[in-house]
Each structure stands twice: as C-alpha cells, then as structure tokens.
Scaffold this motif. Structure first.
Motif, short mmCIF file in Angstrom:
data_model
loop_
_atom_site.label_atom_id
_atom_site.label_comp_id
_atom_site.label_asym_id
_atom_site.label_seq_id
_atom_site.Cartn_x
_atom_site.Cartn_y
_atom_site.Cartn_z
N GLY A 71 0.80 -1.22 0.00
CA GLY A 71 0.00 0.00 0.00
C GLY A 71 0.83 1.27 0.00
O GLY A 71 0.41 2.30 -0.53
N LYS A 72 2.04 1.18 0.57
CA LYS A 72 2.91 2.36 0.66
C LYS A 72 3.85 2.48 -0.53
O LYS A 72 4.33 3.58 -0.83
N VAL A 73 4.16 1.34 -1.17
CA VAL A 73 5.16 1.30 -2.24
C VAL A 73 4.52 0.66 -3.46
O VAL A 73 4.65 -0.55 -3.70
N PRO A 74 3.80 1.45 -4.27
CA PRO A 74 3.10 0.85 -5.42
C PRO A 74 4.03 0.11 -6.38
O PRO A 74 3.61 -0.84 -7.04
N GLY A 75 5.30 0.52 -6.45
CA GLY A 75 6.24 -0.13 -7.35
C GLY A 75 6.50 -1.59 -7.04
O GLY A 75 7.05 -2.32 -7.88
N LEU A 76 6.12 -2.04 -5.83
CA LEU A 76 6.25 -3.46 -5.50
C LEU A 76 5.36 -4.33 -6.37
O LEU A 76 5.65 -5.51 -6.59
N GLN A 141 11.35 -5.47 -9.75
CA GLN A 141 11.08 -4.09 -9.35
C GLN A 141 11.18 -3.89 -7.85
O GLN A 141 11.27 -2.75 -7.38
N GLU A 142 11.15 -4.99 -7.12
CA GLU A 142 10.98 -4.94 -5.67
C GLU A 142 12.06 -4.12 -4.96
O GLU A 142 11.76 -3.19 -4.20
N LEU A 143 13.33 -4.45 -5.17
CA LEU A 143 14.40 -3.77 -4.44
C LEU A 143 14.54 -2.31 -4.84
O LEU A 143 14.64 -1.44 -3.95
N PRO A 144 14.56 -1.95 -6.13
CA PRO A 144 14.60 -0.52 -6.46
C PRO A 144 13.43 0.25 -5.84
O PRO A 144 13.61 1.38 -5.37
N ALA A 145 12.24 -0.36 -5.82
CA ALA A 145 11.08 0.33 -5.25
C ALA A 145 11.25 0.53 -3.74
O ALA A 145 10.97 1.61 -3.21
N LEU A 146 11.71 -0.50 -3.05
CA LEU A 146 11.88 -0.39 -1.60
C LEU A 146 13.00 0.58 -1.25
O LEU A 146 12.89 1.37 -0.29
N ALA A 148 14.00 3.15 -3.04
CA ALA A 148 13.50 4.50 -3.30
C ALA A 148 12.60 4.97 -2.16
O ALA A 148 12.66 6.14 -1.75
N TYR A 149 11.79 4.08 -1.66
CA TYR A 149 10.92 4.40 -0.51
C TYR A 149 11.76 4.75 0.72
O TYR A 149 11.51 5.75 1.40
N LEU A 150 12.80 3.96 0.99
CA LEU A 150 13.66 4.23 2.13
C LEU A 150 14.48 5.50 1.93
O LEU A 150 14.71 6.27 2.88
N ASP A 151 14.95 5.75 0.70
CA ASP A 151 15.75 6.94 0.42
C ASP A 151 15.02 8.23 0.77
O ASP A 151 15.65 9.25 1.08
N ALA A 152 13.70 8.19 0.72
CA ALA A 152 12.91 9.38 1.02
C ALA A 152 12.75 9.62 2.52
O ALA A 152 12.19 10.65 2.91
N MET A 153 13.26 8.70 3.34
CA MET A 153 13.10 8.80 4.79
C MET A 153 14.33 9.43 5.43
O MET A 153 15.47 9.14 5.06
N ALA A 154 14.09 10.30 6.39
CA ALA A 154 15.19 10.89 7.14
C ALA A 154 15.90 9.79 7.93
O ALA A 154 15.27 8.89 8.48
#
Length: 371
Positions: A71-76, A141-146, A148-154
């Motif tokens: 739900g948080k990472v549509p790229g998964l 797609q799984e790892l690049p998507a995850l 990218a999701y983590l990269d956006a986090m402080a």
C-alpha cells in the motif's frame, strides 16, 4: 541507535525497513548498484501455503507486512492473488484432502471450482488446493522500489557500490570498514549476506549450517487472457512441510515422479506478472560445486507441464536465468542467525521462503538484538 546493514537483498532491506520503523538511523551497504542475487531472480511469490505449522504465525505476520508495504510502495506490484495447486493423480488428491481437513488455510476445490477461480486452467485434473493467503510482487522491481521508498526517509542512507571488507566486533561501538576507505561506527551491525558464505561471513561466523541452492527459472511473453492466481502442480506437494503426513508418505512411496522432475528437483510454480506474462520455476540443485547450466530438459519439463495445466500452448519463453540462495540445514529454523560480537549479528539461510519471511525474520532479529 545507528544500525548498519550489510547486504542489499530482501533480507537486508527488510532489516533496514524494520530499523527505520523503530526510529533508528540506518546505513545500508550493497557492493553492487542494486543487489543481483536471489531477490531479483526469484518468482516474486509470497507463499504462506507451503509453510510448516510451526512457522505459520510468522508467515501470516510477514504476509500482513507485505500487504502494508504494498500500500505504501506501489512499485512493488503487490497483489493478493491466492494460489491453486493443481491435483492430477489420486495420490496428490489424497495429500490435498488431508491438508484441507487439518488446516483452514486451504480449500479443496472440484475442477469446476478451480476453473471459476482461475479460468485459464483448462487442462485435465482431479481438483485443486486453494490458498487465499498467497500473494505476488514484481521481483525485478521490488528492491529498487523499496530502496527509493527508504531513500525518502530521514535517517536512512543506502551506500551502493560499496563492499564491507571487515568489521571489528571487539569494542563498543562496532567498527565497519568499507572498500572506499570509509570507517563507520555502529551500535548494531546486521550482516545479511545471502548465498555468500565465504569471505566476510566466514571471518565473522565460521562455517554456518547452511547450503547454497541454485534455482532455474524462466519467463514468458504475455498471455492473451487473464491469469488471476499463482499456480503450482501437485508434484510440489512433495517439497513443502505444510503437506507432511501419512498421505504424502504414501504419495512418495506409491507414485514415482517424472524423470525430469526428479533429475532437476523441480518445484513447479507459475506466477502472473503485471505485464501479463508468467514467471515459471523452478528447477533446483544443491550439489556442490553448483552447476549453472540452463538445461533444455528442465526448461522443456517446466513449459510442457504448465501447458498441460492450461490446456493450451504457452506464449514464447522470452528469457531464462539461474540464481542461488542460502538455505539453513535445520528445517525448523526460519533462518541461520548467529551473534558474532556484542553488537554484530549474521543472518542468512532463509532459503526459498526468504522473500516470504524476510519481514518477520527482520522483526525477530530486532527483538533479539534489542533494536
């Protein structure tokens, strides 16, 4: 707390997600631009159906975490598709009947109900074992998507193209040395090495009770019709601990396997992709040294069997590949996890269920390490 994760595959990334979720600063190292081991080469199947009863609570927890991430990472490309194991012999039907009677994750379906669940299954068979809990993601797609999701986090940093050469486990904090000359201190280090059991892992943990397993998979061009569930053949019932029991013992004794299935240790699963094609696998080998040939006999068996289940010709095979994963020699263990210093852990050996169980394995590590 500063947490260092060594390894950018799904087990390492699940540990990074768990640490970030708990509010820690995380640095994750991956020696490649993106991990190229088992994770992107997998089927992309989140498989609750095959888990042993003593792992079922963890599998359900992991499945919920995957759905939350989807739900948080549509790229998964997370889809709760369920799975059907197609039963073609009396012995397979008996195993499935026994499993459905004792375990409420399964529904035993007559052929007409199988076709209602997945209309693409037009072949001849005796029935199907349905599990609504299984799901799929897009493995490549799984790892690049995850990430990218983590990269956006402080508080999260992903150091690509950076190998960890050594870890000083003797002091507080632990000290990590990378191949760019970097030196990093950490309150906790988790090494998630995948199928790399030598080098850093052996230096830290010695010889672990794990083996490498090589798997061969293939992908087809898009089908011209929907394929709404994952599908396994009944021969796969021989492989998974969920189906252990008297009926499976009788199946093993009374019904021989096809020659190619036995020769290549086939556990046939067919997974729908977002593009409409199928990922099909897998033929396995754990005899060292691992043979990385992509054999025509194994490919032919996989494609012929899926075509029989569908009652039609498959679309063309567009690519074949092999990969290897790490599997614990202890079937009761979710993974091989060893504390090698006051603040350093090595985690590997999650096996073919690594994708499914990675979020729960990371949760267990966090609890054990006081994260």
């Amino acid at each position: 707390m500063h947490v260092v994760i060594v390894g950018g595959g799904i087990v390492g990334t699940a540990h990074a997600l768990e640490a970030v979720r708990r509010g820690h600063h995380v640095t994750q190292f991956e020696r490649e631009p993106e991990a190229r081991g088992a994770t992107p080469r997998s089927l992309g199947l989140v498989r609750v159906s095959g888990c042993a009863p003593y792992h079922l609570a963890g599998a359900h927890e992991a499945r919920l975490l995957w759905e939350e991430l989807g739900g948080k990472v549509p790229g998964l490309g997370f889809r709760a598709v369920g799975s059907v194991t197609v039963l073609r012999t009396p012995g397979e039907l008996a195993v499935a009947t026994e499993a459905a009677r004792r375990d409420d994750r399964f529904d035993l379906l007559e052929p007409d109900r199988v076709r209602a669940v997945n209309p693409a299954l037009r072949g001849n068979y005796l029935g199907g074992l349905y599990c609504a809990d299984d799901a799929v993601i897009e493995a490549r797609q799984e790892l690049p998507a995850l990430h990218a999701y983590l990269d956006a986090m402080a508080g999260y940093e992903f150091r690509r193209d950076t190998a960890v050469l050594g870890i000083d486990t003797s002091g507080t904090p632990a000290v990590v040395h990378d191949d760019h000359g970097g030196v990093h201190t950490a309150d906790l280090v988790v090494v998630c090495s995948g199928a790399e059991h030598a080098g850093l892992v052996r230096d830290l943990a010695g010889d672990l009770r794990v083996r490498r397993v090589r798997a061969m998979l293939l992908a087809t061009a898009p089908l011209d019709e929907p394929f709404p569930t994952a599908v396994a053949d009944g021969d796969s019932l021989r492989h998974h601990p969920a189906f252990a029991g008297d009926a499976r013992d009788a199946l093993q004794h009374n019904e021989s396997r096809a020659f190619a299935a036995a020769a290549h240790d086939v556990d046939l699963v067919c997974v729908p992709r977002v593009d409409g094609g199928l990922t099909i696998g897998c033929a396995r080998n754990s005899t060292e040294p691992l043979d990385f040939d992509l054999t025509d006999a194994a490919t032919q068996y996989l494609t012929d069997t899926v075509a029989e289940l569908l009652g039609r010709r498959l679309p063309p095979v567009t690519r074949r590949w092999s990969g290897e994963y790490s599997e614990s020699k202890d079937p009761s263990a979710l993974a091989s996890r060893r504390q090698v210093g006051e603040h350093v852990w090595v985690v590997t050996g999650a096996g073919s269920r690594g994708l499914t169980m990675a979020p729960y394995v990371a949760h267990e590590t966090a609890e054990l390490a006081g994260m």
